[in-house]
Design a protein around this motif. Structure first.
Motif, PDB file in Angstrom:
ATOM      1  N   UNK A 113      -0.438  -3.004  -8.055  1.00 12.55           N
ATOM      2  CA  UNK A 113      -0.906  -3.283  -6.593  1.00 12.55           C
ATOM      3  C   UNK A 113      -1.371  -4.793  -6.519  1.00 12.55           C
ATOM      4  N   UNK A 114      -1.628  -5.342  -7.830  1.00 13.12           N
ATOM      5  CA  UNK A 114      -2.005  -6.908  -7.646  1.00 13.12           C
ATOM      6  C   UNK A 114      -0.573  -7.728  -7.768  1.00 13.12           C
ATOM      7  N   UNK A 115       0.335  -7.377  -8.833  1.00  7.77           N
ATOM      8  CA  UNK A 115       1.094  -8.489  -9.233  1.00  7.77           C
ATOM      9  C   UNK A 115       2.610  -8.176  -8.958  1.00  7.77           C
ATOM     10  N   UNK A 116       2.890  -6.945  -8.188  1.00  8.49           N
ATOM     11  CA  UNK A 116       4.406  -6.623  -7.882  1.00  8.49           C
ATOM     12  C   UNK A 116       4.367  -6.509  -6.451  1.00  8.49           C
ATOM     13  N   UNK A 117       4.777  -7.705  -5.593  1.00  7.54           N
ATOM     14  CA  UNK A 117       4.882  -7.690  -4.298  1.00  7.54           C
ATOM     15  C   UNK A 117       6.003  -6.725  -3.520  1.00  7.54           C
ATOM     16  N   UNK A 118       7.120  -6.281  -4.352  1.00  9.53           N
ATOM     17  CA  UNK A 118       7.911  -5.454  -3.878  1.00  9.53           C
ATOM     18  C   UNK A 118       7.616  -3.949  -3.774  1.00  9.53           C
ATOM     19  N   UNK A 119       7.019  -3.843  -5.022  1.00 10.80           N
ATOM     20  CA  UNK A 119       6.458  -2.163  -5.259  1.00 10.80           C
ATOM     21  C   UNK A 119       5.105  -2.026  -4.450  1.00 10.80           C
ATOM     22  N   UNK A 120       4.312  -3.226  -4.405  1.00 12.57           N
ATOM     23  CA  UNK A 120       3.037  -2.837  -3.507  1.00 12.57           C
ATOM     24  C   UNK A 120       3.525  -3.008  -1.825  1.00 12.57           C
ATOM     25  N   UNK A 121       4.526  -3.445  -1.580  1.00 12.72           N
ATOM     26  CA  UNK A 121       4.997  -3.023   0.163  1.00 12.72           C
ATOM     27  C   UNK A 121       5.026  -1.656   0.364  1.00 12.72           C
ATOM     28  N   UNK A 122       5.408  -0.820  -0.558  1.00 11.79           N
ATOM     29  CA  UNK A 122       5.560   0.516  -0.476  1.00 11.79           C
ATOM     30  C   UNK A 122       4.136   1.396  -0.768  1.00 11.79           C
ATOM     31  N   UNK A 123       3.094   0.502  -1.197  1.00 11.06           N
ATOM     32  CA  UNK A 123       1.811   0.958  -1.780  1.00 11.06           C
ATOM     33  C   UNK A 123       0.932   1.442  -0.450  1.00 11.06           C
ATOM     34  N   UNK A 124      -0.557   1.644  -0.593  1.00 10.75           N
ATOM     35  CA  UNK A 124      -1.375   1.985   0.528  1.00 10.75           C
ATOM     36  C   UNK A 124      -1.743   0.781   1.269  1.00 10.75           C
ATOM     37  N   UNK A 125      -1.513  -0.466   0.834  1.00 15.10           N
ATOM     38  CA  UNK A 125      -1.844  -1.456   1.878  1.00 15.10           C
ATOM     39  C   UNK A 125      -0.698  -2.385   2.332  1.00 15.10           C
ATOM     40  N   UNK A 126       0.449  -1.948   1.980  1.00 16.25           N
ATOM     41  CA  UNK A 126       1.577  -2.664   2.477  1.00 16.25           C
ATOM     42  C   UNK A 126       1.885  -4.165   1.665  1.00 16.25           C
ATOM     43  N   UNK A 127       1.066  -4.421   0.759  1.00 12.75           N
ATOM     44  CA  UNK A 127       1.254  -5.921   0.359  1.00 12.75           C
ATOM     45  C   UNK A 127       0.435  -5.743  -0.995  1.00 12.75           C
ATOM     46  N   UNK A 128       0.431  -6.871  -1.791  1.00 13.06           N
ATOM     47  CA  UNK A 128      -0.511  -6.875  -2.884  1.00 13.06           C
ATOM     48  C   UNK A 128      -1.957  -7.263  -2.615  1.00 13.06           C
ATOM     49  N   UNK A 129      -2.935  -6.920  -3.156  1.00 13.74           N
ATOM     50  CA  UNK A 129      -4.476  -7.210  -2.942  1.00 13.74           C
ATOM     51  C   UNK A 129      -4.807  -7.647  -4.149  1.00 13.74           C
ATOM     52  N   UNK A 130      -5.959  -8.625  -3.989  1.00  6.58           N
ATOM     53  CA  UNK A 130      -6.717  -9.250  -4.830  1.00  6.58           C
ATOM     54  C   UNK A 130      -7.507  -8.143  -5.778  1.00  6.58           C
ATOM     55  N   UNK A 131      -7.822  -8.575  -7.022  1.00 14.49           N
ATOM     56  CA  UNK A 131      -8.685  -7.723  -7.979  1.00 14.49           C
ATOM     57  C   UNK A 131      -9.916  -7.820  -7.461  1.00 14.49           C
ATOM     58  N   UNK A 132     -10.625  -6.768  -7.361  1.00 18.70           N
ATOM     59  CA  UNK A 132     -12.177  -6.826  -6.954  1.00 18.70           C
ATOM     60  C   UNK A 132     -12.813  -8.046  -7.887  1.00 18.70           C
ATOM     61  N   UNK A 133     -12.515  -7.976  -9.219  1.00 17.05           N
ATOM     62  CA  UNK A 133     -13.342  -8.743  -9.961  1.00 17.05           C
ATOM     63  C   UNK A 133     -12.915 -10.354  -9.766  1.00 17.05           C
TER      64      UNK A 133
END
Length: 151
Positions: free
Chosen positions: A44-64
């Motif tokens: 969810x942080x480092x794979x833009x292609x997979x993250x596009x299919x995820x819950x946010x539609x893009x990568x997101x920064x780590x909380x930390x």
């Protein structure tokens, strides 16, 4: 940036704002560098292609990652002129109420919660840090930061 001449000037400001930081851009390069530094390579942080299919539609920064920016935020929000050194003493409470999508801009608001004098010359400050994402009503991080400031 707010300027305080003396550390003791903050003693009467409990419950009040100490300032607001500059904006910081959170791009994919910063997210990737944080993943390398911490070993947290969650897709969810480092794979833009997979993250596009995820819950946010893009990568997101780590909380930390957001939390690790506190020193940068502090630096641009306020200065205490007679302090020679500041030490991160810890955190009392941290929450990440909302995600930080890649290419977000963040800034932090600082409210003094407690001022405790330290001997021989200094103070422990408990500061609520509320990190906002530009264009969002919900904060992305709320933390109680404890620092020790020495003259």
């Amino acid at each position: 940036m707010k300027v305080f001449e003396r550390l003791t000037d903050l003693q009467g400001l409990v419950g009040q704002s100490l300032g607001t930081s500059d904006w910081v851009q959170i791009d994919q390069e910063r997210i990737d560098r944080f993943a390398e530094a911490t070993g947290d390579h969650q897709w969810i942080h480092v794979d833009p292609a997979r993250a596009r299919q995820g819950p946010y539609g893009t990568t997101v920064a780590h909380g930390f990652l957001t939390l690790s920016l506190l020193p940068l935020f502090f630096e641009s929000a306020f200065v205490i002129r007679d302090v020679s050194m500041g030490i991160n003493y810890g955190l009392n409470r941290v929450r990440f109420p909302a995600p930080v999508p890649v290419d977000s801009r963040l800034r932090a608001h600082f409210t003094l919660l407690a001022y405790e004098p330290l001997e021989p010359a200094g103070a422990q400050l408990t500061v609520q840090v509320t990190v906002e994402r530009e264009g969002s009503d919900k904060p992305v991080c709320v933390a109680e930061s404890v620092t020790r400031r020495h003259l």
